[in-house]
Design an enzyme around this catalytic site. Structure first.
Site, PDB file in Angstrom:
ATOM      1  N   TYR A 291       7.783 -35.621  78.219  1.00  0.00           N
ATOM      2  CA  TYR A 291       8.297 -34.721  79.073  1.00  0.00           C
ATOM      3  C   TYR A 291       8.006 -35.492  80.805  1.00  0.00           C
ATOM      4  CZ  TYR A 291       9.301 -30.099  81.229  1.00  0.00           C
ATOM      5  OH  TYR A 291       9.798 -28.776  81.837  1.00  0.00           O
ATOM      6  N   TYR A 342      17.601 -31.305  82.514  1.00  0.00           N
ATOM      7  CA  TYR A 342      16.442 -30.533  82.577  1.00  0.00           C
ATOM      8  C   TYR A 342      16.443 -29.324  82.001  1.00  0.00           C
ATOM      9  CZ  TYR A 342      11.959 -28.391  84.382  1.00  0.00           C
ATOM     10  OH  TYR A 342      10.816 -27.616  84.686  1.00  0.00           O
TER      11      TYR A 342
END
Ligand SMILES: [Zn+2]
Lengths: 392, 147
Positions: A291, A342
């Site tokens: 991430y 995102y």
């Protein structure tokens, strides 16, 4: 000792909406959630009404009860929200869904995340208020508002401790953009990043330039989990969950940046626990989705998952080592948070499944073990490992 | 101080409804850097909490810390996240300062001086109080300058 869920649960379906630039989704956030869940059900080859559990994280606004009513879910058996903000809960939500199935609380659980942030308050923007209290009172009056500003000092200290140079961060950003060029779903498809473009981009907060920071996007993603036994007869080759771990080390949330292990992605205790309970070693990992809220978080996640040695980071973190095609540590093969979308990292879970299925747009040859690190530097964080049938 | 480091208009810090941090904010107004110290085991603690994280005593005092420390980490912020920051055309520096005289607790502040200066982790700094007496509510911040 491996955990009690290793290989017992599989990802049967994955689904995503189109990914949009921030504020540009033509649909409401709730509709996006429904679309992703229906897409995952179709991918799994099941009727969405068979879903009997919902898991999410980061205070997703789309409640399981409303989703169940909207979808006509026959019998809602499980609805669990992972505590904590950012994307830290992505892998934990998958782990929680799997635990429910292994325990018999539910049979078909969807993990989902939907974001149309433009319909609400932006993450990166400061809420206009005349006063502030609690932990933020020690931060806001000094101009420390956004996630980038809150995490830059952790990265700065880590880079100082291990003498890591900025080109290492640049390589992490380049890897995401590189893989996005092969991925037509990616928001940054057709917009490649060069070293010059990175170096000339503006500072957001040192040590982060613009391309070190995640996008803000609209869209939704979902994964459907069922028992391994059931997954065997479904339309895709099963992707098994080998393990998931969540948490953070001693006093990670000590107020006003007083965490004892400050220069950390919060994985120092979680990652060893993940490997132990998944029954694998760092060297077994074929491909990683890590991430990217900020590249510094990826750097620390990779180090704390023992995939890169801190003292070798300058040497190792080069684009050629991070690409799907021949890299030693293929990283963020869909473009990730930086360049695909995102989606609070749920798109990374989906990409990790694609790598096991062999259907990524940047497919790594012969993937048996696929690792995902969810949002670093927050607390709690989480990570998980998927495996092919050969790993069982 | 006549002019504040960051423009006026940023949120003013106030104690929580339960008053946990009141001694800290009141201390700053009197130019004292207050941190918690456990009466049970002597552990320093900051930010404040209702319990000592070491020995679980609820018997905690506030003591004045020496206004000297070292830079533990730092950042230079360029992007004006809050509307009030747009009035400032320069970046600003935030430092995380470790107080060796108070059990190595850390505090955040701005680093006084040239916003483009080289910042070195480990540098010795001392506290600079910045009063916002005319603000409603009034408050004081603790900044740092390199010694
Ligand atoms: Zn104590």
């Amino acid at each position: 000792m491996t955990n009690g869920i290793r290989g017992k649960v599989a990802i049967a379906g994955i689904g995503e909406t189109t990914y949009y630039k921030h504020g540009q989704a033509p649909d409401s956030e709730f509709k996006l959630a429904l679309m992703a869940i229906l897409a995952a059900a179709e991918d799994a080859g099941i009727d969405a009404r068979e879903i009997d559990g919902f898991c999410s994280y980061s205070n997703d606004r789309n409640e399981p009860s409303r989703l169940s009513a909207a979808l006509g879910i026959k019998d809602l058996k499980y609805s669990v929200m992972q505590w904590g903000g950012g994307g830290g809960g992505g892998a934990a939500a998958v782990g929680t869904a799997a635990a429910a199935i292994a325990a018999g609380y539910a049979d078909c659980v969807v993990v989902f995340r939907s974001l149309a942030q433009g319909q609400f308050q932006r993450f990166g923007a400061a809420a206009p208020a005349k006063t502030v209290q609690g932990d933020n009172a020690y931060l806001f009056p000094y101009g420390l508002f956004s996630p980038a500003q809150r995490f830059a000092m952790k990265t700065m200290r880590f880079m100082h401790d291990h003498k890591i140079e900025r080109p290492a961060l640049r390589a992490l950003s380049m890897a995401s953009y590189h893989h996005a060029q092969a991925n037509p779903r990616a928001v940054m498809h057709g917009r490649p990043l060069t070293e010059e473009k990175y170096d000339n981009s503006r500072w957001i907060v040192e040590p982060f330039r613009l391309f070190d920071c995640c996008l803000e996007n609209d869209g939704a993603a979902a994964l459907i989990l069922v028992s391994a036994e059931r997954a065997k007869d479904m339309q895709h080759k099963p992707t098994y969950l080998l393990g998931a771990a969540q948490g953070s080390e001693y006093r990670n949330a000590a107020p006003a940046h007083n965490a004892p292990t400050y220069a950390s992605s919060s994985f120092t205790s979680v990652a060893p626990r993940l490997y132990e309970n998944a029954g694998i070693k760092p060297g077994d990992v074929d491909v990683v989705q890590s991430y990217e809220n900020f590249t510094g978080g990826v750097l620390m996640s990779l180090v704390e998952h023992d995939l890169v040695k801190a003292e070798e980071a300058n040497e190792f973190l080069k684009l050629e080592n991070l690409v799907a095609d021949g890299g030693k540590l293929p990283l963020n093969t869909s473009g990730g948070n930086l360049a695909e979308c995102y989606m609070h990292g749920l798109e990374l879970q989906i990409e990790a499944v694609r790598q096991i299925r062999g259907t990524s747009t940047a497919q790594v040859p012969k993937v048996d073990v696929s690792l995902v690190c969810a949002g670093p530097m927050v607390t709690p964080v989480s990570s998980c490992v998927f495996g092919s049938e050969a790993t069982l | 101080m006549s002019q504040s480091y960051l423009p006026e208009g940023l949120p003013a810090p106030i104690p929580e409804g339960d008053g946990l941090s009141t001694p800290y904010w009141e201390g700053l107004k009197a130019e004292k850097l207050m941190v918690q110290k456990c009466n049970g085991c002597g552990t320093h603690q900051f930010g404040p909490e209702w319990i000592c994280h070491k020995c679980h005593s609820f018997d905690i005092s506030w003591v004045e810390a020496e206004g000297k420390g070292t830079i533990y980490s730092w950042e230079r912020a360029w992007h004006p996240v809050h509307p009030a920051l747009r009035a400032r055309e320069e970046p600003y520096i935030v430092v995380l300062v470790e107080l060796a005289g108070a059990g190595n607790v850390r505090m955040i502040g701005n680093l006084m001086g040239d916003p483009h200066q080289d910042v070195v982790i480990g540098s010795k700094v001392e506290v600079v109080f910045e009063h916002h007496s005319d603000n409603d509510p009034a408050y004081t911040l603790a900044h740092w300058k390199v010694v």
